[in-house]
Design an enzyme around this catalytic site. Sequence first.
Site, PDB file in Angstrom:
ATOM      1  N   LYS A 260      46.782  26.964  44.182  1.00  0.00           N
ATOM      2  CA  LYS A 260      45.979  27.113  45.403  1.00  0.00           C
ATOM      3  C   LYS A 260      45.556  25.744  45.913  1.00  0.00           C
ATOM      4  O   LYS A 260      45.639  25.456  47.107  1.00  0.00           O
ATOM      5  CB  LYS A 260      44.745  27.984  45.131  1.00  0.00           C
TER       6      LYS A 260
ATOM      7  N   GLN B  91      37.529  32.354  41.286  1.00  0.00           N
ATOM      8  CA  GLN B  91      38.688  32.915  40.582  1.00  0.00           C
ATOM      9  C   GLN B  91      38.215  33.951  39.549  1.00  0.00           C
ATOM     10  O   GLN B  91      37.311  33.696  38.757  1.00  0.00           O
ATOM     11  CB  GLN B  91      39.475  31.782  39.894  1.00  0.00           C
TER      12      GLN B  91
ATOM     13  N   ASP C  51      38.709  35.911  49.985  1.00  0.00           N
ATOM     14  CA  ASP C  51      39.363  36.898  49.124  1.00  0.00           C
ATOM     15  C   ASP C  51      39.180  38.319  49.656  1.00  0.00           C
ATOM     16  O   ASP C  51      39.867  39.240  49.217  1.00  0.00           O
ATOM     17  CB  ASP C  51      38.710  36.871  47.729  1.00  0.00           C
TER      18      ASP C  51
HETATM   19  N1  GUN Z   1      42.503  36.879  40.002  1.00  0.00           N
HETATM   20  C1  GUN Z   1      43.700  37.496  40.155  1.00  0.00           C
HETATM   21  N2  GUN Z   1      43.984  37.647  41.463  1.00  0.00           N
HETATM   22  C2  GUN Z   1      42.959  37.108  42.147  1.00  0.00           C
HETATM   23  C3  GUN Z   1      42.686  36.945  43.532  1.00  0.00           C
HETATM   24  O1  GUN Z   1      43.440  37.348  44.420  1.00  0.00           O
HETATM   25  N3  GUN Z   1      41.513  36.332  43.828  1.00  0.00           N
HETATM   26  C4  GUN Z   1      40.653  35.891  42.875  1.00  0.00           C
HETATM   27  N4  GUN Z   1      39.519  35.324  43.271  1.00  0.00           N
HETATM   28  N5  GUN Z   1      40.869  36.026  41.585  1.00  0.00           N
HETATM   29  C5  GUN Z   1      42.022  36.630  41.233  1.00  0.00           C
END
Ligand code: GUN
Length: 283
Positions: free
Chosen positions: A53, A97, A120
Site C-alpha cells: 500500500k 490494518q 476502507d
Molecule cells: N486486512 C485484510 N484486508 C483488509 C482491508 O481491506 N483493510 C484493512 N484495513 N485491513 C485488512
Amino acid sequence: MVRLIDGKGLAQKMQAELAEKVTRLKEKEGLVPGLVVILVGENPASQVYVRNKERSAKKAGFFSETVRLSADISQKELLDVVDQYNRDDRFHGILVQLPLPDHIDEEEVVLAIDPTKDVDGFHHVNTGRLWSGKPAMIPCTPAGIMKMFAVYGVDLEGKNAVVVGRSNIVGKPMAALLLEANATVTSTHSRTKNLADITKTADILVVAIGRSKFITADYVKPGAVVIDVGMNRDENGKLSGDVDFEAVKPIADLITPVPGGVGPMTITMLLEQTYEAALATLK
Ligand code: GUN
C-alpha cells in the site's frame, strides 16, 4: 470461449492514470492526497499488505505515511493515534490494518476514524450509507470487483448473483453493491445447505470464503462470470484462490485468475478513494 479478467493490467492502467490526475491536482489546486496506514504488531501478511500500500501510494504521487506500532500498545494509545490523524489536514485517508491484536477492541478503533477519512469503508456511517443506497466510502475489494464488471461490460441488471462468504470486508458489501446494481442477490456462507444447488443458479458468482479451490466445476453454471477473492497459501507458499481455476475455466464465460485478478484492484480502489476524499475537501 472463456475470457480472463486481467486485474493486474487494469490496476496498472488505473494507477498510471491516477498518478497523472494527482500531478494535475497538485499543479492546479496545490493539493496532494494523503494516506496514512496504521499497522499494529508484526503479523507477516499484514506487513506485506502495508508495504504494498505504501509503495503504490508513493508511486501515485500521494503524501504517504506508515505508522508502525508495537503489539502491546494500549487501546487508549491507539485511539489517540487515530485521533491525531483525524485532525491532521494533510491526510485524507486513514487505514488501520486488520486484524488488530486480541486485547484491542477492533470495532471501537474503526468507529474512531473520521467517516470522511474512512477509505476502507468499515465505519458504520459508511456501511449504513452503502446499505441505504447513498454515496459512501466502500470496502476496497468489492469496489474493485464492481470496477471490473464495468470495464468488462458485465451487465448486472436482473441477473442472479450469488455471493459465497459474508464477511464485513467482502461478502456483505459485495451483496449490497450487487443489489444496488439491480442484480437478484443471494448471500451464502459456511452454514448454507446445498450450496452447489444455489451457486449453480448464478449468472454472477463471487467467492470469498478463504478455502483453497473449494469451488469446483460442479458449483458453476455454464456461461457464468466467476470472481475469485481467495488468497490461500499452501505449505510451499504457492498462492491459490477459492475457485479451482483449471476445473472451472472451461465452463465460465469470464473468470479472474489468482494471482493477478481481484488482488491488484484492491489497492487501486484504496488510492482512488483517497484521491476522491482529497477532492471532497475542495468543495
Ligand atoms: N486486512 C485484510 N484486508 C483488509 C482491508 O481491506 N483493510 C484493512 N484495513 N485491513 C485488512
